[in-house]
Design a protein around this motif. Structure first.
Motif, PDB file in Angstrom:
ATOM      1  N   THR A 613       0.813  -1.190   0.185  1.00  0.00           N
ATOM      2  CA  THR A 613      -0.009  -0.087   0.176  1.00  0.00           C
ATOM      3  C   THR A 613       0.832   1.275   0.025  1.00  0.00           C
ATOM      4  N   TYR A 614       2.108   1.192   0.433  1.00  0.00           N
ATOM      5  CA  TYR A 614       3.003   2.253   0.438  1.00  0.00           C
ATOM      6  C   TYR A 614       4.148   1.947   0.158  1.00  0.00           C
ATOM      7  N   LEU A 615       4.841   2.333  -1.062  1.00  0.00           N
ATOM      8  CA  LEU A 615       5.856   1.653  -1.568  1.00  0.00           C
ATOM      9  C   LEU A 615       7.099   2.326  -1.110  1.00  0.00           C
ATOM     10  N   GLY A 616       6.918   3.639  -0.579  1.00  0.00           N
ATOM     11  CA  GLY A 616       7.958   4.340   0.326  1.00  0.00           C
ATOM     12  C   GLY A 616       9.169   4.932  -0.584  1.00  0.00           C
ATOM     13  N   LEU A 617       9.202   5.082  -1.880  1.00  0.00           N
ATOM     14  CA  LEU A 617      10.069   5.720  -2.554  1.00  0.00           C
ATOM     15  C   LEU A 617       9.976   7.123  -2.714  1.00  0.00           C
ATOM     16  N   PRO A 618      10.946   7.879  -2.412  1.00  0.00           N
ATOM     17  CA  PRO A 618      10.909   9.423  -2.827  1.00  0.00           C
ATOM     18  C   PRO A 618      10.280   9.597  -4.229  1.00  0.00           C
TER      19      PRO A 618
END
Length: 1002
Positions: A613-618
């Motif tokens: 749900t949240y890939l967390g990449l800039p």
């Protein structure tokens, strides 16, 4: 429950039991104790054996398996006519499994299973073609005599059903079938002949099989022969005649045959089971009770009760036929045991079943308890039970195994825990055959039969192999019989708690804002800045981050030695590169690490923690393709180097990426996308490890790895090699995918490459697994200092061919949910022995490497009594201890998952989202303080290091007080020194004056 044979302790079930046997008492089954433990031994799978005298059997129906409907003088039955008029494949019913001419093959199948009884039915029209008792058909008589004699020769008891729905056609045409009361005497004549002819060798008789279905479907819905769609009045009239016919046959046997044949007679009654929508709702429970009374009670109460229909039926249907008082006395008690059917016709009934808005259930144990309560604890024979498969399924009937496992274990629980007198079990059925309204569209046999072949061989399905095992063992033996250990981990073992991405909060402006404010100047209750005025401020401190204090409080309660949490890459480097570094976020993370160090808790820091749900990449990296772009790997290396530089002096354990083998859930557009993203993730990890190894290890002395999702895979069907291969394939595609390049060869597993190539050649996939260059192999191989795994459950794997270019399709597997396993709300099966197996597998596959279990936990819905989490922790840590102590796996640490839970998510946390602690904290504390499961003493005394650290912790916690005491002590010393100095000075002056006086006097 997986360790050793369970000790049988008589405990009450989670409902109140009464032994009065009065009508309506069955409702107690639904009145569950709201405080009953979800992990009570009495509710979980029971590894134990049945009573020594327990009977194991298998059953068939004559019309379903005999075939030869016109052979050797057999007359037509109502089902012969019904199938030829209603089913297109009617001709095939003439052969079916051909048991009439292939008796030897049936007997061989019985020998294979090792059962103690065989329940079969006599075809009424094969003995008496017109249905009326006269001279019997000799060929038919010879067949049943041969069958009975052959069974006795094998020490198999015959359990004979007189009527399993195949009424002679002549009786239907002449009398209207069971609508006519004349059938009572005709049936009694037929039964009397059978008692006279076979009774010297038969000790168990069934008069009628499941009269509920005979009445409802034969004369109501019309989906069974004779196919009449009559009025509901007719349905209950037929039921009335069936009850009276059964009672007369029972009395005939008792009066004329039982004294010297010593047999028993009963009637098979079938039922569903039903659960209320709300357990605490009395109206819902009443609806469930009414539903059971309308189905099972319709026939059971007259026969096993007081001789009359349930009040529910009498009140609902005023036209219901009445029994006279003499008839009631004649009918009640006309069964020597309670023969009970719990088959698919009852699980999946048509809309005629009065469900009353409640939920159908497969809980055989609870319906047995209902029978016990309603009918005064009768002896019970499970006369029909089993599952079904689709017609195309041959011998791999894996689902049927798990249904059988569930049903039989429920019977065992009923016997051991509820004191229910079940004396036998009938698996249904021996052979594939004609399945009534389903014709040949489903199969229910333990043995597969190819109806189109001439030989019609009986081929054992996996359910036959499983049932044979149960019969041989007289119950269930655990997979792992290793007893629980009383032992401890090494004294330097790490006990941790895992958190996901740590949310960064702003520091308090209380000490760093130089502005002056006036409060409530206008009466609005707000602060108003005074322009032009600036005050002195002190330097920023870690205590300015108010959220850290809360984290410290929670960690202090956990009593762990290590805390694993993740950084937020996109916050630290919002542009994805070093052009903009958020120093405030880095300072926050450094403060967290330094403050928890004061509690003597080490940090394991995860650099990158993506989820589906949240890939967390800039953002900029996402826009350029994310992990599909190799440049992201270089960006990750730069980010990792920054974190090492800024935090590495405080951190000794690093995780580069959490569960990269689960990102297939995100990059799933095609298998090529999945493998390309995975390839770049591997390169990114290796580059991050190399830069630490080359630039920071010598000064920081830390260790770096990546954390892999490592659930164990078990073949769902242990009798099929394809399932074992599928389980191994799952491990290679799931774990070996990343572990093999790092810990073994520098390349993907050969199993993975070979299987993808195999599928490509067959045109079932167009996947291209990336190749490593020689430089990449050298980069990746060995790029980890330890193996870190996240383990939550065991997956039961089925080989299931798939077609298409998707990562999931490439594996050709499906998962099966074992309904006998204790499971969490998110359907995580609690299979503790799977933890030990995966740890051994890692050691055997990748060598004797250090292993950290970086996440292990379960979701527990309870906020104030999370017993499921306690059970899970205890069982899984015990298996970790076995792997460490017995299997010599080098396990360095265990991290429970997780510290705090999120709102609207599965409840994995030891603390709620508002930081309220749960009872499982205390249990985990005890595991940590005992360092495992010690005997009466601990081999780990407090080391000098621990003493030193305890002293340090005391100093850090009492710093203000110690500082004040030091100041006070210094002041005191200074004062004493001044006093001493002044006194010496006065003495010198006094001495000097005295000498002067002496000189003057001379």
């Amino acid at each position: 429950s997986q360790v050793g044979l369970s000790v049988v302790i008589q405990r009450p079930p989670p409902y109140k039991l009464h032994l009065t046997g009065l009508a309506g008492e069955g409702r107690s089954v639904w009145k569950k104790d709201s405080h009953f433990s979800p992990v009570s031994e009495t509710q979980m799978f029971l590894y134990d054996t049945f009573p020594r005298e327990f009977l194991w059997g298998v059953g068939t129906g004559a019309f379903q398996v005999e075939g030869s409907w016109r052979k050797d003088g057999k007359g037509s039955s109502i089902w012969d006519r019904f199938t030829h008029s209603e089913f297109r494949a009617a001709d095939s019913t003439g052969t079916s499994s051909d048991s009439y001419i292939l008796l030897d093959k049936d007997l061989s199948a019985l020998d294979f299973l090792g059962v103690t009884f065989y329940q079969f039915s006599i075809s009424w029209s094969r003995l008496f073609p017109t249905g009326v008792v006269a001279a019997p058909n000799e060929k038919g008589l010879q067949y049943y005599n041969t069958l009975i004699d052959s069974l006795l020769h094998r020490n198999i008891d015959p359990v004979v059903t007189l009527y399993h729905w195949d009424l002679p056609l002549m009786l239907q045409e002449k009398y209207g079938g069971w609508k006519n009361e004349s059938m009572i005497d005709i049936f009694n004549d037929y039964a009397t002949f059978c008692f006279q002819t076979f009774g010297d060798r038969v000790k168990y008789w069934i008069t009628i099989h499941n009269p509920y279905l005979v009445a409802w479907h034969g004369y109501g819905t019309g989906i069974h022969a004779p196919g009449e769609r009559g009025k509901i009045r007719t349905v209950y009239s037929v039921g009335h005649n069936l009850i009276k016919a059964h009672a007369k046959v029972w009395h005939t046997y008792k009066e004329h045959f039982e004294p010297f044949q010593k047999g028993m007679v009963s009637i098979v009654l079938g039922s569903h089971w039903i659960e209320p929508n709300k357990l605490e709702d009395e109206s819902d429970i009443s609806k469930c009770q009414k539903s059971m009374e309308r189905v099972l009670g319709w026939f059971a109460k007259p026969i096993h009760g007081d001789g009359d229909y349930p009040e529910e039926l009498k009140n609902e249907f005023l036209f219901l036929p009445h029994f006279t008082e003499d008839e009631k006395n004649y009918i009640k008690g006309t069964a020597d045991f309670f023969a009970f059917s719990f088959g698919p016709s009852n699980f999946k009934p048509p809309n005629t079943l009065p469900k009353m808005g409640q939920n159908l259930s497969l809980n055989l144990r609870e319906v047995l308890n209902w029978i016990k309560l309603e009918y005064n604890s009768p002896r019970i024979l499970i006369a029909e039970n089993g599952w079904f498969t689709d017609s195309h399924v041959k011998t791999d009937d894996t689902t049927a195994i798990y249904m059988m496992k569930n049903f039989i274990n429920k019977v065992l629980q009923a016997i051991k825990y509820d004191n229910i007198d079940v004396f036998g079990y009938t698996a249904w059925s021996l052979l594939d055959g004609f399945e009534w309204q389903h014709a040949y569209n489903i199969r229910r046999g333990l043995f597969y039969v190819d109806f189109k072949s001439k030989k019609k061989e009986r081929i054992p399905k996996s359910s036959a192999l499983y049932y044979k095992q149960i019969v041989q063992e007289n119950g269930f033996f655990p997979k792992d019989s290793t007893p629980n250990l009383q032992a401890q981990f090494s004294c330097d073992f790490s006990w941790g708690i895992t958190e996901s991405v740590l949310k960064v909060t702003a520091s308090s402006p209380q000490f760093c804002d130089s502005s002056l404010y006036l409060w409530n100047v206008t009466g609005d209750g707000l602060l108003h800045k005074v322009e032009g005025v600036k005050l002195k401020t002190r330097p920023a401190q870690c205590t300015d981050f108010v959220s850290i204090k809360k984290q410290l409080d929670l960690l202090e309660k956990m009593k762990v030695t290590h805390y694993r949490f993740a950084l937020d890459w996109s916050l630290i480097l919002p542009n994805g590169d070093l052009s903009v570094v958020n120093r405030q976020v880095l300072r926050y993370y450094r403060c967290v690490i330094s403050e928890i160090l004061k509690l003597n808790i080490q940090s394991m820091v995860t650099l990158y923690y993506p989820t589906h749900t949240y890939l967390g990449l800039p953002g900029p990296l996402l826009q350029t393709g994310g992990w599909l772009n190799q440049s992201t790997a270089y960006a990750f290396q730069a980010y990792a180097a920054l974190c090492y530089r800024e935090l590495g002096d405080l951190v000794k354990l690093w995780i580069t990426i959490n569960e990269p083998n689960q990102l297939s859930n995100v990059y799933n557009r095609s298998s090529n996308d999945t493998y390309r993203a995975a390839h770049n993730l591997l390169i990114a990890h290796a580059m991050a490890w190399r830069i630490y190894d080359e630039q920071y290890r010598s000064s920081q002395y830390g260790k770096v790895s990546l954390s892999l999702h490592s659930d164990w895979a078990e073949p769902a069907n242990p009798f099929f090699e394809s399932h074992s291969k599928a389980a191994n394939r799952f491990l290679q595609f799931e774990i070996g995918w990343f572990a093999n390049p790092i810990f073994k060869t520098g390349d993907y597993p050969a199993t993975m490459r070979d299987y993808i190539t195999f599928k490509n050649r067959k045109g079932l996939s167009h996947t291209l697994l990336p190749s490593f260059t020689s430089e990449e192999k050298q980069l990746v191989k060995g790029a980890a200092d330890f193996y870190a795994l996240n383990h939550f459950t065991t997956r039961f794997v089925i080989h299931e061919p798939q077609n298409g270019s998707q990562y999931d399709f490439d594996r050709d597997i499906q998962f099966l949910q074992d309904i006998t396993c204790l499971s969490s709300p998110s359907r995580l099966a609690v299979v503790p022995w799977g933890m030990r197996k995966v740890l051994r597998w890692i050691k055997n596959t990748y060598g004797d490497i250090d292993i950290y279990i970086t996440a292990n936990g379960i979701d527990d819905p309870s906020l104030d009594n999370d017993e499921l989490r306690n059970y899970y922790l205890g069982k899984y840590v015990q298996e970790v201890l076995k792997a460490y102590y017995i299997d010599k796996v080098k396990i360095k640490g265990y991290y429970a998952f997780k510290m705090t839970e999120e709102k609207s998510k599965p409840r994995f946390g030891f603390f709620t989202s508002d930081s309220k602690g749960k009872p499982s904290i205390k249990f985990y504390n005890s595991l940590i303080s005992n360092n495992g499961f010690p005997a009466d003493y601990s081999v780990c005394g407090p080391s000098s290091h621990e003493k030193q650290c305890s002293f340090c912790m005391f100093i850090s916690q009492k710093k203000p007080l110690i500082f004040f005491a030091c100041c006070l002590f210094s002041t005191l010393i200074l004062l004493l020194a001044l006093i001493f100095f002044q006194k010496r000075k006065r003495r010198k002056r006094f001495k000097a004056k005295s000498i002067k006086c002496m000189c003057v006097s001379f």
